[in-house]
Structure formats: C-alpha cells, structure tokens
Design a protein around this motif. Structure first.
Motif, mmCIF file in Angstrom:
data_model
loop_
_atom_site.group_PDB
_atom_site.id
_atom_site.type_symbol
_atom_site.label_atom_id
_atom_site.label_comp_id
_atom_site.label_asym_id
_atom_site.label_seq_id
_atom_site.Cartn_x
_atom_site.Cartn_y
_atom_site.Cartn_z
ATOM 1 N N ASP A 20 -2.321 47.825 21.714
ATOM 2 C CA ASP A 20 -2.362 49.283 21.612
ATOM 3 C C ASP A 20 -1.229 49.982 22.346
ATOM 4 N N MET A 21 -0.201 49.236 22.749
ATOM 5 C CA MET A 21 0.831 49.829 23.598
ATOM 6 C C MET A 21 2.123 50.167 22.855
ATOM 7 N N ASP B 111 1.927 52.379 19.921
ATOM 8 C CA ASP B 111 1.500 53.337 18.899
ATOM 9 C C ASP B 111 2.647 54.219 18.417
ATOM 10 N N PHE C 42 -1.032 56.700 23.376
ATOM 11 C CA PHE C 42 -2.189 56.194 22.640
ATOM 12 C C PHE C 42 -2.618 57.258 21.640
ATOM 13 N N ARG D 138 1.171 49.760 31.449
ATOM 14 C CA ARG D 138 0.126 50.557 30.793
ATOM 15 C C ARG D 138 0.065 51.958 31.379
ATOM 16 N N ARG E 190 -4.541 46.683 16.221
ATOM 17 C CA ARG E 190 -4.357 48.132 16.279
ATOM 18 C C ARG E 190 -3.803 48.592 14.939
#
Length: 312
Positions: A96-97, A99, A51, A40, A70
């Motif tokens: 969300d990783m 995008d 992000f 992350r 997401r």
C-alpha cells in the motif's frame, strides 16, 4: 528542459540526496523495523507515502494462507491489469505504499494496478517472497480478471527487487506451470538479476546514493542468509543465469549512477539474445530509485513506462 539541463538537475538532486543520506544512519546498520517505520511515516529520503481512499485491498490466496494486494482502478472501463511487485531489497516496502505512483500509472494506461504484499526477509527469507509472487500471478491468471472485472490482458513489473521478482515469477510460470505468453509485457525498472553481484555492484564502494556496496550485501544476506556465491547463481535466485527463451516483450530502465547498472545491461542483452523483444533506456546520472522522485528525468522515465504498457 534540454538534455544538458536535465543532467545538471539530476546531478544537483544526487548531491542533495547524498547530503541528506550522510546525516542518517545507513539502513544496513539498523534493524529493518526501524527503516520500515521511517518509510511508512514519511521520515526517509523517499517521498512520504500517500494512502488514497480510492485504493482497496484484496486478499490473494497463497500456499501459506493469504497475502494482500492493493488495487487501484481507472474511472472508466479498464484496459487490462498490471501486476506490480514493489522494491525494497526483499526487506522493505509494502503493498500500500505506492498509491500515488500506481494511480499515475492507472490514469496513463487505463489498466487496473495490483501491488502485491509479498512476505519480507529476514523474517521470511527466500523462497517466501518469490513463492508469494508466483502465487499472486497464478491467482491473477486464474481468477483476477473476473474478480476485478477487467479484460484478461496482463502485464507485470516492478522496481529494484520488484524487477527481480517479476522475472523470477515469469520463469516459474514457464518452467513449473507451462505458462508462456500470458503476460503481454514486463516493465523492469533498475532490477537486480545477479545476487552473486555484477562488476558495477562490486565496484561501487561505500558511496551511499540510495544503495552502496555494503547495503547491497546486507540486503542479499537478509534474503538469502549465508548462502555462498555459487548457490546465489541458481537461476531461481539470480535470473541472469536462467535460460530466457519465451519471455514477453520487456522494457528495461536504469541510471548510470546506479550500482545495479550492469544488472540491467546484462539482463537486457541476454533477454534480447534469447529472442525476446526489448527496449532499453539508460538515464545519464540517474541514481537507484530515481523514478520515485519528481525530477524531470524521473517524469520522462515514467512516461516511457506508460507508453510501453499501452503498446504491448
């Protein structure tokens, strides 16, 4: 770039990747929380997550409460919805990783991308993750098009463990809910389909090129605990052993330097033998996870995915 140049570039990238990995603790020797934080925060071998402000989270109802999805939508009218399950051995990753790659897919296909934040092992072992993915698909088919303001044209897919979860979801929809044909296509990228391990997985050894045999064993144990080899051949765990009739058209991609090579080769053959339409692309010298990187073989593989998703 011609074929030889691409293979040379891929080999050079693999050598560099292996060198970097040799300076870091192997992920099966440390707590999952440490690897999750490193990824992350952009401290892993994978590109740092981006992000995007244009992305938004939606709450997806499940049998245990809610999970997050997401959402990235095209600037014009969407052509459909792509339901995405991320990789990470059922242990790593989050909704969300991805995008940047999801946005690339959205721009190339015109589809809305929905990446699912399913629960992770070992905190939530099997069947938690597959249950969440099943529930996310049911939500999408029931209400997703209306809530996302998109046509009811659905595709599904994922990478690595995400490919596994996509196939398990399709089988559950068929066998538990009588739903066949709702998804127009399955985008299955270097998935794992036999958790009792195929020959390429067993024979890979300690060489760490994103995956190694010890890392794959560790992932399986986090997900399944002490379940033995025969139990791991349950089709809900290892979909290679399932009856694969009434599956949608599928794209399979894998590299020859991936210990999960056999998983893709075997699953594509069984899918096709059961009557499903398939496309198979095997990329010379490409390692596990290669589509996450910006080298020419990765760009080619992603473009092939977008062509497939536009065509189904």
């Amino acid at each position: 770039m011609n074929g030889k140049q691409q293979v040379d570039e891929t080999r050079a990238f693999n050598a560099q990747l292996q060198q970097v990995l040799s300076t870091q603790p192997s992920l099966h020797t440390q707590a999952p929380e440490a690897t999750r934080a490193a990824r992350r925060e952009g401290r892993s071998v994978f590109p740092a997550p981006v992000f995007l402000p244009k992305a938004r989270d939606v709450r997806i109802p499940t049998r245990q409460g809610t999970i997050l999805g997401r959402v990235l939508a095209p600037e014009g009218a969407p052509t459909g919805i792509y339901l995405h399950y991320h990789g990470g051995g059922w242990v790593l990753g989050d909704h969300d990783m991805q995008d940047a790659l999801a946005w690339e897919l959205v721009q190339a296909t015109g589809m809305i991308a929905v990446s699912v934040g399913y629960r992770l092992a070992p905190e939530h072992p099997y069947p938690a993750g597959p249950d969440d993915c099943e529930d996310a698909a049911l939500w999408l088919l029931d209400r997703g098009a209306r809530e996302l303001d998109a046509p009811a044209r659905y595709t599904i897919g994922g990478e690595s463990a995400g490919g596994h979860l996509a196939v398990v979801t399709l089988l559950r929809l068929r066998d538990r809910h009588g739903i066949c044909g709702a998804f127009a296509g399955a985008n299955l990228i270097y998935g794992v389909y036999d958790l009792s391990r195929t020959p390429s997985s067993r024979n890979w050894g300690d060489r760490n090129l994103i995956l190694s045999t010890p890392i794959m064993l560790w992932f399986g144990d986090q997900f399944l605990g002490d379940l033995g080899a025969e139990g791991r051949r349950d089709p809900d765990i290892s979909p290679l052993f399932a009856d694969l009739h009434d599956m949608p058209p599928a794209l399979f991609e894998v590299g020859t330097a991936d210990p999960l090579l056999d998983d893709t080769l075997f699953m594509e053959a069984r899918w096709r033998s059961a009557g499903g339409a398939t496309q198979l692309h095997v990329y010379e010298e490409a390692a596990h996870g290669f589509t996450a990187f910006q080298i020419s073989v990765s760009v080619d593989a992603r473009q092939q995915q977008y062509r497939f998703l536009r065509s189904v």
